[in-house]
Design an enzyme around this catalytic site. Sequence first.
Site, PDB file in Angstrom:
ATOM      1  N   LYS A  33       0.201  16.543   4.679  1.00 48.03           N
ATOM      2  CA  LYS A  33       0.764  15.533   5.578  1.00 48.03           C
ATOM      3  C   LYS A  33       1.673  16.254   6.556  1.00 48.03           C
ATOM      4  O   LYS A  33       2.197  17.328   6.247  1.00 48.03           O
ATOM      5  CB  LYS A  33       1.591  14.507   4.794  1.00 48.03           C
ATOM      6  CG  LYS A  33       1.744  13.183   5.519  1.00 48.03           C
ATOM      7  CD  LYS A  33       0.513  12.331   5.313  1.00 48.03           C
ATOM      8  CE  LYS A  33       0.515  11.101   6.175  1.00 48.03           C
ATOM      9  NZ  LYS A  33      -0.560  10.174   5.725  1.00 48.03           N
ATOM     10  N   ASP A  64      -1.622   8.767  11.578  1.00 46.13           N
ATOM     11  CA  ASP A  64      -0.856   7.950  10.621  1.00 46.13           C
ATOM     12  C   ASP A  64       0.077   7.105  11.501  1.00 46.13           C
ATOM     13  O   ASP A  64      -0.245   6.886  12.680  1.00 46.13           O
ATOM     14  CB  ASP A  64      -0.086   8.858   9.635  1.00 46.13           C
ATOM     15  CG  ASP A  64       0.453   8.090   8.420  1.00 46.13           C
ATOM     16  OD1 ASP A  64      -0.326   7.806   7.511  1.00 46.13           O
ATOM     17  OD2 ASP A  64       1.664   7.744   8.413  1.00 46.13           O
ATOM     18  N   ASN A  83      -2.876   0.047  13.119  1.00 48.50           N
ATOM     19  CA  ASN A  83      -4.281   0.367  12.864  1.00 48.50           C
ATOM     20  C   ASN A  83      -4.791  -0.246  11.560  1.00 48.50           C
ATOM     21  O   ASN A  83      -5.828  -0.916  11.545  1.00 48.50           O
ATOM     22  CB  ASN A  83      -4.446   1.894  12.844  1.00 48.50           C
ATOM     23  CG  ASN A  83      -5.827   2.303  12.402  1.00 48.50           C
ATOM     24  OD1 ASN A  83      -6.073   2.502  11.216  1.00 48.50           O
ATOM     25  ND2 ASN A  83      -6.753   2.387  13.332  1.00 48.50           N
TER      26      ASN A  83
END
Length: 451
Positions: free
Chosen positions: A130, A170, A244
């Site tokens: 990440k 993200d 999203n």
Amino acid sequence: MARSSQTYIDSFLKDFGERHAAEPEFVQSVREVAGSLGGLLDKHPEYQDAAILERISEPERLIQFRVAWTDDAGKVQINRGYRVQFSSLLGPYKGGLRFHPSVNRSVLQFLGFEQIFKNSLTGLWLGGAKGGADFDPKGKSDAEVMRFCQAFITELANYIGPDTDVPAGDIGVGSREIGYMFGQYKKLAGEFHGSLTGKGVDWGGSNLRPEATGYGLVYFVEAMLQERDDSLDGKTVAISGAGNVAQYAAQKALQQGATVLTMSDSDGTIYDADGIDNEKLQYIMKLKNAERGRIREYANKYETAEFKEGQAPWGVKADVYLPCATQNELDEAGAKQLVVHKPLIVAEGANMPTTPEAYQVLRQAGIAFGPGKASNAGGVAVSGLEMAQNSSRTQWSHEDVDERLQSIMQDIHAKCVKYGKDDTGATDYVRGANAAGFQRVAQAMLSQGIV
Ligand code: NDP
Ligand code: 2IT
């Protein structure tokens, strides 16, 4: 000689908590996984001997860098960028980039740690990672976002590549940001390859990647409902978030015959008692994606809707709740509000949106609970499919990708049931997802030696 699994896990968590006292989100995510592993470690004492838990909770590499850029007024701005390359056991490091002021080491390590087991559950060859920055895209011009993305990826470029580390989107990173980062990366690398996923469908992206997390979430919920001979048709759904994941969860829920009652952002929730239908959802998509507006504007446009300032959707009665905004958004008080409505399912579209205290409230109320690392794995799964298409320089049809996504989500559901079914025949999806995800990682770690 191995200690009893529970004593071992308790002692591991005590040490871990002390070493990471300043990283609460990271500790929370490690606790959640380790707390589920008692049964698995009883069966596999070799995991304890090989220090699998100790090794997997330490990132292989944590990169931190300065991102310097110039705003539209000509002022120099500095942000902090990161990439946590957590585990390469199952494939190239893989996971999203988050641009949000709350980004720090703790948040990114929690997200990277979750990603290892999520990616393991997909069955694809994906390691866990990440990254992101404490940059706030809100209120920035397009040109500012472009300059920031270029500065960010220029720093990260040396550490990524199609077989090394493949970032994606993200929170705060969508198709616009991936486009700007890909453009700059390609210029630096001098090569066109799949070093980022979530690319535009006309320039290397996969069909269905934008939809994948939300659609996958709803496929997972359908599989949970199917377990009890039920379906989403005719059910009411409350969704948090308006980004999203929330948008495409809403779209697929509508396709499955459900009524969507809420969406939200960090200002509050819109509750539309008549339901957010397809046309209204199109308005939300335009509002959030093109105009970058606030969800409250929905209530000005549609009289049937009410804007609940500063509130999350948990007070609204629904059959299914889908938290799709951010970590720890469903807390104990929220869970107490929610259980009064006696819903069937809570399934996480976001990463770790449910606090441990809230989870206990849901569990005691007997509500089926889909944990994010299983229920939101559709996004990274289609990222994995994008990597496969890029490597073979092909593009699969929308129908083909959708079929694969459905099959992956059903497969993840089956793994949760296999590893999570208790003596009463009920499935503990948290235990199932953690044990199934962990086992594949642990076996790979044993096979690959001490490295
Ligand atoms: P977006 O940036 O598209 O949308 C995020 C949404 O969450 C916005 O509505 C935003 O509201 C809201 N939100 C963000 N932070 C907060 C906060 N602190 N409090 C309240 N609301 C907040 O992100 P995504 O939809 O991509 O991501 C949502 C969640 O899903 C995240 O947890 C992410 O990690 C997870 N996820 C995403 C995947 C993906 O493929 N994109 C895959 C799997 C999981 P506002 O505009 O007010 O900030
Ligand atoms: O949390 C996640 O799974 C994502 N943000 C998607 C990661 C990816 O690499 O597609």
